[in-house]
Design an enzyme around this catalytic site. Structure first.
Site, PDB file in Angstrom:
ATOM      1  N   ARG B  52     -53.278  29.600  97.734  1.00 49.09           N
ATOM      2  CA  ARG B  52     -52.917  30.330  96.850  1.00 49.09           C
ATOM      3  C   ARG B  52     -52.919  28.892  95.709  1.00 49.09           C
ATOM      4  NH1 ARG B  52     -48.635  30.330  93.431  1.00 49.09           N
ATOM      5  NH2 ARG B  52     -47.457  28.989  94.995  1.00 49.09           N
ATOM      6  N   ILE B  53     -53.744  29.133  94.773  1.00 51.39           N
ATOM      7  CA  ILE B  53     -53.783  27.947  93.709  1.00 51.39           C
ATOM      8  C   ILE B  53     -52.726  27.812  92.768  1.00 51.39           C
ATOM      9  CG2 ILE B  53     -55.501  27.181  91.792  1.00 51.39           C
ATOM     10  CD1 ILE B  53     -56.746  26.981  94.865  1.00 51.39           C
ATOM     11  N   PRO B  56     -54.121  26.773  88.110  1.00 57.27           N
ATOM     12  CA  PRO B  56     -55.680  26.907  88.096  1.00 57.27           C
ATOM     13  C   PRO B  56     -56.569  26.099  87.417  1.00 57.27           C
ATOM     14  CG  PRO B  56     -54.098  28.905  88.023  1.00 57.27           C
ATOM     15  CD  PRO B  56     -53.155  27.721  87.948  1.00 57.27           C
ATOM     16  N   GLN B  62     -60.679  19.881  89.372  1.00 56.68           N
ATOM     17  CA  GLN B  62     -60.791  19.029  90.433  1.00 56.68           C
ATOM     18  C   GLN B  62     -62.148  19.424  91.286  1.00 56.68           C
ATOM     19  OE1 GLN B  62     -57.741  17.592  92.646  1.00 56.68           O
ATOM     20  NE2 GLN B  62     -59.065  16.847  94.377  1.00 56.68           N
ATOM     21  N   GLY B 125     -53.936  21.025 100.307  1.00 55.00           N
ATOM     22  CA  GLY B 125     -54.516  20.357  99.240  1.00 55.00           C
ATOM     23  C   GLY B 125     -56.101  20.646  99.215  1.00 55.00           C
ATOM     24  N   GLY B 127     -58.284  18.330  97.895  1.00 54.98           N
ATOM     25  CA  GLY B 127     -58.738  16.890  97.908  1.00 54.98           C
ATOM     26  C   GLY B 127     -60.234  17.099  98.370  1.00 54.98           C
ATOM     27  N   GLU B 128     -60.495  16.596  99.625  1.00 51.09           N
ATOM     28  CA  GLU B 128     -61.860  16.289 100.080  1.00 51.09           C
ATOM     29  C   GLU B 128     -62.477  17.291 100.235  1.00 51.09           C
ATOM     30  OE1 GLU B 128     -61.147  13.613 103.399  1.00 51.09           O
ATOM     31  OE2 GLU B 128     -60.539  12.070 102.170  1.00 51.09           O
TER      32      GLU B 128
END
Lengths: 309, 170
Positions: B52-53, B56, B62, B125, B127-128
């Site tokens: 779940r974001i 948003p 990102q 997360g 992230g990567e």
């Protein structure tokens, strides 16, 4: 940007500063440490003037952006206008001057590294020659393997422009920059000599010109190779062809073999292919710079095709 | 080892090890100038499954930034060294190049928000995971365009020219 100024015994080399766009970077890095001499604009060094015959004189203090935006320059010397618009970034073009562009220092990684000695910093050898010369010359014409950084010099060479300094008149681009055999300098001006203006002869009737650089990104990158093609095309043949290239040699080069292979010939695919094959006459690539010859051929081909069509 | 780590995570933190694996998929469209060795990334579609974001706008930003960073990794960023001294020659943004605005493609971002109900908050997360697929997808698109697979990053004009010359020689 700056030119090398007076050097006397026991004194650190001083440098001229016009807009200082590149000089400020070298001051910060410590590559430039001598005293500075600020240049002041004067009537001889500012503005774009036009002769009755249509020839132009551009003051050395004219900004790159002003050259790129001048509608009469764009009409008379489209290769120069396109080259000016294609170099650096909008911020740099807004400040940087014509004189500074012509007299700018090398972009070589080794020259720019304050911890490494090189020919252009009083050293005795070129560390890039046996080191990493990915962006070095493909026409190895002198002891230093860095290509000349001035895009405008390459464009002005195509127009056979001449340079007036505070001491001399009507220097060709070749006379101002030398032939690349002196690895310790970026130009052949005397110590303390200041560029005042550049003269371009009136354009030839119906001439056209194109400029393009090969780079990784879309903009804002030093050219791997850049080419200017000037041509008069009429009746299906090349009447006049001038081709110059930057990024490949210690000085901008005029590609005479390409010119003579195209001039007075029909604008056919065969003529262009033959001319393109002449692009690398005299080339002496380094271990890492052979790719520049492919880029050079690609640029000459693209520009000849477009200028013919 | 994994079991111990999983037990420690469950015991000492709010992070749970479960079946949901953060994942992303990207579809990249490129244009290759075979005369000048130039690659332009035209369109990128990025689909990301991290649950779940929560924010948003931030997540979308990102994801788009991750694509741009991945393009830099694929095409421009190179740490060049002097072979004799080991000195880093590309030590500033003048020489260590990252994408500019003109190198930025159209970026379409999609979030698949299911599958992380076992995690507190229902998400992990971003992230990567958002940037990992970009460089292989760019390389695959170049392979699809010119028929040669790049094996080195960044895929600069000199490397593309070498690949194209090897293709011609083959």
């Amino acid at each position: 940007m700056s030119a090398t100024a007076t050097t006397t015994a026991g004194e650190r080399q001083s440098e001229f500063r016009a807009a200082g766009t590149d000089l400020s970077e070298r001051r910060r890095s410590g590559v430039s440490r001598g005293p500075l001499i600020d240049l002041a604009a004067s009537p001889a060094t500012t503005g774009i003037g036009w002769g009755a015959d249509g020839a132009a004189r551009i003051g050395a203090f004219t900004s790159i952006a002003a050259i790129a935006a001048d509608s009469r320059i764009a009409q008379a010397y489209p290769g120069l206008a396109a080259a000016a618009a294609g170099l650096a970034t909008p911020q740099i073009r807004h400040l940087a001057t014509l004189g500074g562009n012509l007299a700018q220092r090398s972009r070589c990684w080794y020259f720019r590294d304050p911890h490494i000695a090189c020919l252009k910093k009083g050293g005795s050898t070129c560390p890039a020659r046996d080191g990493n010369h990915l962006y070095g010359v493909a026409f190895d014409l002198g002891p230093c393997v860095a290509p000349h950084p001035s895009t405008l010099a390459a464009a002005l060479l195509a127009y056979a422009a001449t340079v007036t300094t505070d001491r001399r008149r009507a220097l060709t681009i070749g006379q101002m920059l030398g032939d690349g055999s002196n690895g310790s300098a970026d130009h052949a001006l005397e110590p303390g000599e200041i560029i005042e203006s550049v003269d371009l002869a009136a354009p030839v009737a119906n001439e056209r010109a194109l400029y393009k650089r090969a780079i990784s990104r879309s903009h804002a990158e030093w050219p791997l190779v850049e080419v200017i093609v000037r041509a008069v095309v009429s009746g299906g043949s090349f009447k006049l062809v001038r081709v110059t290239a930057g990024g490949i040699a210690p000085v901008p080069l005029r590609l005479l073999a390409v010119e003579s292979a195209a001039e007075s010939k029909a604008t056919t695919a065969a003529t262009i292919a033959n001319a393109v094959a002449q692009s690398t006459v005299g080339a002496k690539p380094l271990a890492m710079t052979g790719y520049k010859l492919d880029l050079l051929k690609g640029l000459v081909r693209e520009l000849l095709e477009r200028v013919a069509g | 080892m994994g079991m111990v780590l999983g037990w420690m995570l469950r015991r000492f933190s709010n992070i749970a090890v479960g079946a949901g694996a953060p994942s992303s998929v990207q579809v990249v469209e490129v244009e290759v100038d075979t005369w000048l060795g130039h690659v332009r990334v035209l369109n990128v579609h990025t689909g990301i499954a991290v649950g779940r974001i929560a924010a948003p706008a931030l997540a979308r930003s990102q994801a788009a930034g991750a694509v741009i960073q991945g393009i830099g990794y694929a095409l421009y960023e190179g740490r060049e060294v002097d072979p004799a001294s080991g000195d880093i020659l590309t030590g500033g943004l003048e020489d260590y190049r990252i994408p500019g605005i003109a190198d930025t493609p159209l970026i379409d971002v999609h979030f698949d928000e299911g599958g992380f109900d076992h995690v507190p908050g229902g998400s992990v997360g971003i992230g990567e995971v958002a940037t990992v697929p970009t460089s292989p997808a760019v390389a695959n698109a170049i392979r699809n365009a010119i028929g040669v697979r790049p094996h080195e990053l960044p895929i600069r004009p000199d490397r593309l020219i070498a690949m194209l010359n090897a293709r011609s020689a083959a």
